[in-house]
Scaffold this active site. Structure first.
Site, PDB file in Angstrom:
ATOM      1  N   GLU A 234       0.810  -1.221   0.000  1.00 25.49           N
ATOM      2  CA  GLU A 234       0.000   0.000   0.000  1.00 25.49           C
ATOM      3  C   GLU A 234       0.852   1.283   0.000  1.00 25.49           C
ATOM      4  O   GLU A 234       0.369   2.358   0.350  1.00 25.49           O
ATOM      5  CB  GLU A 234      -0.950  -0.022   1.195  1.00 25.49           C
ATOM      6  CG  GLU A 234      -1.949  -1.165   1.102  1.00 25.49           C
ATOM      7  CD  GLU A 234      -2.719  -1.385   2.389  1.00 25.49           C
ATOM      8  OE1 GLU A 234      -3.834  -0.868   2.484  1.00 25.49           O
ATOM      9  OE2 GLU A 234      -2.197  -2.055   3.291  1.00 25.49           O
TER      10      GLU A 234
ATOM     11  N   SER B 266      -6.179  -3.279   1.903  1.00 27.56           N
ATOM     12  CA  SER B 266      -6.536  -2.845   0.544  1.00 27.56           C
ATOM     13  C   SER B 266      -7.064  -3.982  -0.323  1.00 27.56           C
ATOM     14  O   SER B 266      -6.906  -3.970  -1.540  1.00 27.56           O
ATOM     15  CB  SER B 266      -5.340  -2.189  -0.161  1.00 27.56           C
ATOM     16  OG  SER B 266      -5.144  -0.888   0.342  1.00 27.56           O
TER      17      SER B 266
ATOM     18  N   TYR C 103      -9.301   2.104  -5.617  1.00 27.98           N
ATOM     19  CA  TYR C 103      -8.368   3.177  -5.984  1.00 27.98           C
ATOM     20  C   TYR C 103      -8.489   3.697  -7.412  1.00 27.98           C
ATOM     21  O   TYR C 103      -7.679   4.500  -7.835  1.00 27.98           O
ATOM     22  CB  TYR C 103      -6.930   2.728  -5.697  1.00 27.98           C
ATOM     23  CG  TYR C 103      -6.735   2.379  -4.241  1.00 27.98           C
ATOM     24  CD1 TYR C 103      -7.033   3.316  -3.248  1.00 27.98           C
ATOM     25  CD2 TYR C 103      -6.314   1.124  -3.841  1.00 27.98           C
ATOM     26  CE1 TYR C 103      -6.883   3.001  -1.909  1.00 27.98           C
ATOM     27  CE2 TYR C 103      -6.158   0.800  -2.503  1.00 27.98           C
ATOM     28  CZ  TYR C 103      -6.436   1.745  -1.540  1.00 27.98           C
ATOM     29  OH  TYR C 103      -6.285   1.430  -0.220  1.00 27.98           O
TER      30      TYR C 103
ATOM     31  N   ARG D 209     -10.943   3.122  11.420  1.00 31.87           N
ATOM     32  CA  ARG D 209     -12.093   2.953  10.513  1.00 31.87           C
ATOM     33  C   ARG D 209     -12.514   1.498  10.527  1.00 31.87           C
ATOM     34  O   ARG D 209     -11.687   0.607  10.301  1.00 31.87           O
ATOM     35  CB  ARG D 209     -11.734   3.390   9.094  1.00 31.87           C
ATOM     36  CG  ARG D 209     -12.948   3.827   8.282  1.00 31.87           C
ATOM     37  CD  ARG D 209     -12.657   3.864   6.797  1.00 31.87           C
ATOM     38  NE  ARG D 209     -12.491   2.528   6.297  1.00 31.87           N
ATOM     39  CZ  ARG D 209     -11.457   2.118   5.549  1.00 31.87           C
ATOM     40  NH1 ARG D 209     -10.505   2.936   5.222  1.00 31.87           N
ATOM     41  NH2 ARG D 209     -11.401   0.869   5.139  1.00 31.87           N
TER      42      ARG D 209
ATOM     43  N   ASP E 282     -14.660  -1.615   9.168  1.00 31.78           N
ATOM     44  CA  ASP E 282     -15.322  -2.091   7.948  1.00 31.78           C
ATOM     45  C   ASP E 282     -16.351  -3.159   8.281  1.00 31.78           C
ATOM     46  O   ASP E 282     -16.130  -4.000   9.155  1.00 31.78           O
ATOM     47  CB  ASP E 282     -14.282  -2.686   6.978  1.00 31.78           C
ATOM     48  CG  ASP E 282     -13.359  -1.634   6.401  1.00 31.78           C
ATOM     49  OD1 ASP E 282     -13.661  -0.434   6.546  1.00 31.78           O
ATOM     50  OD2 ASP E 282     -12.336  -2.015   5.799  1.00 31.78           O
TER      51      ASP E 282
ATOM     52  N   GLU F  38     -13.324  -5.839  10.061  1.00 34.65           N
ATOM     53  CA  GLU F  38     -11.982  -5.505  10.544  1.00 34.65           C
ATOM     54  C   GLU F  38     -11.961  -4.067  11.045  1.00 34.65           C
ATOM     55  O   GLU F  38     -12.873  -3.288  10.786  1.00 34.65           O
ATOM     56  CB  GLU F  38     -10.957  -5.658   9.411  1.00 34.65           C
ATOM     57  CG  GLU F  38     -11.271  -4.760   8.223  1.00 34.65           C
ATOM     58  CD  GLU F  38     -10.044  -4.396   7.402  1.00 34.65           C
ATOM     59  OE1 GLU F  38      -8.919  -4.679   7.845  1.00 34.65           O
ATOM     60  OE2 GLU F  38     -10.222  -3.781   6.335  1.00 34.65           O
TER      61      GLU F  38
ATOM     62  N   ASN G  73      -9.353  -0.782  10.871  1.00 36.50           N
ATOM     63  CA  ASN G  73      -8.140  -0.217  10.273  1.00 36.50           C
ATOM     64  C   ASN G  73      -7.604   0.860  11.214  1.00 36.50           C
ATOM     65  O   ASN G  73      -8.264   1.877  11.426  1.00 36.50           O
ATOM     66  CB  ASN G  73      -8.468   0.397   8.913  1.00 36.50           C
ATOM     67  CG  ASN G  73      -9.005  -0.645   7.941  1.00 36.50           C
ATOM     68  OD1 ASN G  73      -8.261  -1.476   7.444  1.00 36.50           O
ATOM     69  ND2 ASN G  73     -10.308  -0.635   7.697  1.00 36.50           N
TER      70      ASN G  73
ATOM     71  N   GLY H 233      -7.035   5.077   5.149  1.00 33.36           N
ATOM     72  CA  GLY H 233      -6.611   5.914   4.017  1.00 33.36           C
ATOM     73  C   GLY H 233      -6.970   7.368   4.266  1.00 33.36           C
ATOM     74  O   GLY H 233      -8.036   7.670   4.807  1.00 33.36           O
TER      75      GLY H 233
END
Ligand SMILES: Nc1ncnc2c1ncn2[C@@H]1O[C@H](COP(=O)(O)OP(=O)(O)O)[C@@H](O)[C@H]1O
Ligand SMILES: [Mg+2]
Length: 314
Positions: free
Chosen positions: A22, A153, A220, A259, A261, A274, A276, A280
């Site tokens: 990443e 990612s 992305y 964050r 998910d 998960e 994070n 990002g």
């Protein structure tokens, strides 16, 4: 603003890049953060974190590390430990939470312990894939998601539809990533909830337009994915999901921001995937989009993240 004055005399090193899969996203995030912090008059050094930089930390001339590395090393506690040893204050979660957040198995174990709903899964590091595949198939049912234990990612995630594919992809991923697990496929809305300043942000609904799931390309490539904030979920369920996301953030031991998910299943239930610890941070990334929906602009997000370093100041 008070945060700005607290950091006025400091040089902030934005620690970006790294050498995980990443790297490129991290560089874009890091440059955007540096721009935002300079925009409020703070002194910033952009540090491209390469293997050579590791031994040069004391000579970098930074007073605070704003860590925005994704994947390993950086999101996994190693870099946090480095700054801790050098006595340099850094942003975000500490060593332990970072290590747990990077590890989807430890995360899911904690989710279960704290009754945070998560898709059923099988993790068996002791037997070859071909041996456990029939049992995996009968318990989880197709399609089945195969994931590396510690990537981000969507790197290495595969969705398989029959036993042959399960064995073939499972073996390939195990070879490439070492540690993998099998997860029940959840049909529903892909969503994510940012946590900022220990509060849950609005839920972001994610609709990949072409890709079969929210994979690397959908994440992305401009225009590949539609984002809706707040997600089209009833107020009551939204509140519950936000509460559970905050609980997930705390279960991992995160500090300040993260964050979370999830998939909001077609059965009306959320399934948490998960946490994070270093989400990002390009200007169009998920967490800044969610913050904007409650009136916090990109600069505001960066300052809130920066303020987490204050915990290391005596
Ligand atoms: N159990 C699942 N069922 C259906 N889709 C999944 C499942 N797990 C992951 N996915 C898809 O893969 C994406 C990435 O999964 P996630 O667990 O968040 O890993 P990463 O760390 O790579 O972001 C999700 O946004 C979703 O599109
Ligand atoms: Mg994810």
């Amino acid at each position: 603003m008070d945060i700005i004055s607290r950091f006025k005399e400091k040089t902030i090193g934005v620690i970006m890049g790294g050498w995980s899969s990443e790297r490129e996203i991290s560089l874009i995030s890091g440059r955007a953060i540096a721009r935002a912090l300079r925009g409020v008059g703070l002194k910033v050094k952009e540090i491209d974190f390469t293997p050579e930089v590791v031994s040069q930390i004391p000579e970098l001339g930074i007073d605070v590390a704003f860590i925005i590395l994704h994947g390993r090393p950086g999101e996994d506690g190693t870099v946090q430990g480095l700054f801790e040893l050098y006595g340099i204050p850094y942003t975000g979660s500490g060593v332990e939470a970072s290590a747990i957040g990077m590890d989807k198995i430890m995360t899911k174990r904690l989710f279960r312990y704290y009754r945070i709903p998560t898709p059923d899964y099988i993790y068996d590091p002791f037997h070859p894939v071909e041996k456990i595949a029939p049992g995996v198939a009968s318990r989880l049912g197709f399609p089945i998601v195969i994931k590396p234990r510690s990537e981000g990612s969507s790197v290495g995630i595969e969705i398989v539809h029959d036993l042959d594919e399960l064995v073939e992809k499972g073996r390939g991923l195990k070879e490439k990533f070492g540690d993998i697990f099998f997860e029940e496929y959840i049909k529903g809305m892909i969503a994510t909830v940012g946590v900022l300043d220990e509060k849950a942000l609005p839920i972001l609904e994610i609709n990949p337009k072409k890709e079969p799931f929210y994979d690397y390309k959908a994440k992305y490539t401009e225009g590949e994915t539609e984002y809706i904030v707040p997600a089209r979920i009833t107020a009551k369920k939204t509140k519950k999901i936000q509460e559970t996301a905050l609980k997930a953030h705390r279960a991992i031991g995160c500090y300040g921001f993260s964050r979370v998910d999830l998939i909001f299943g077609d059965d009306g239930r959320p399934y948490f995937l998960e946490v994070n610890t270093l989400p990002g941070m390009t200007e169009g990334s998920n967490l800044p989009l969610e913050a904007r929906a409650v009136g916090i602009d990109y600069q505001g997000v960066c300052l809130s993240m920066l303020s987490t370093a204050l915990r290391w100041f005596s």
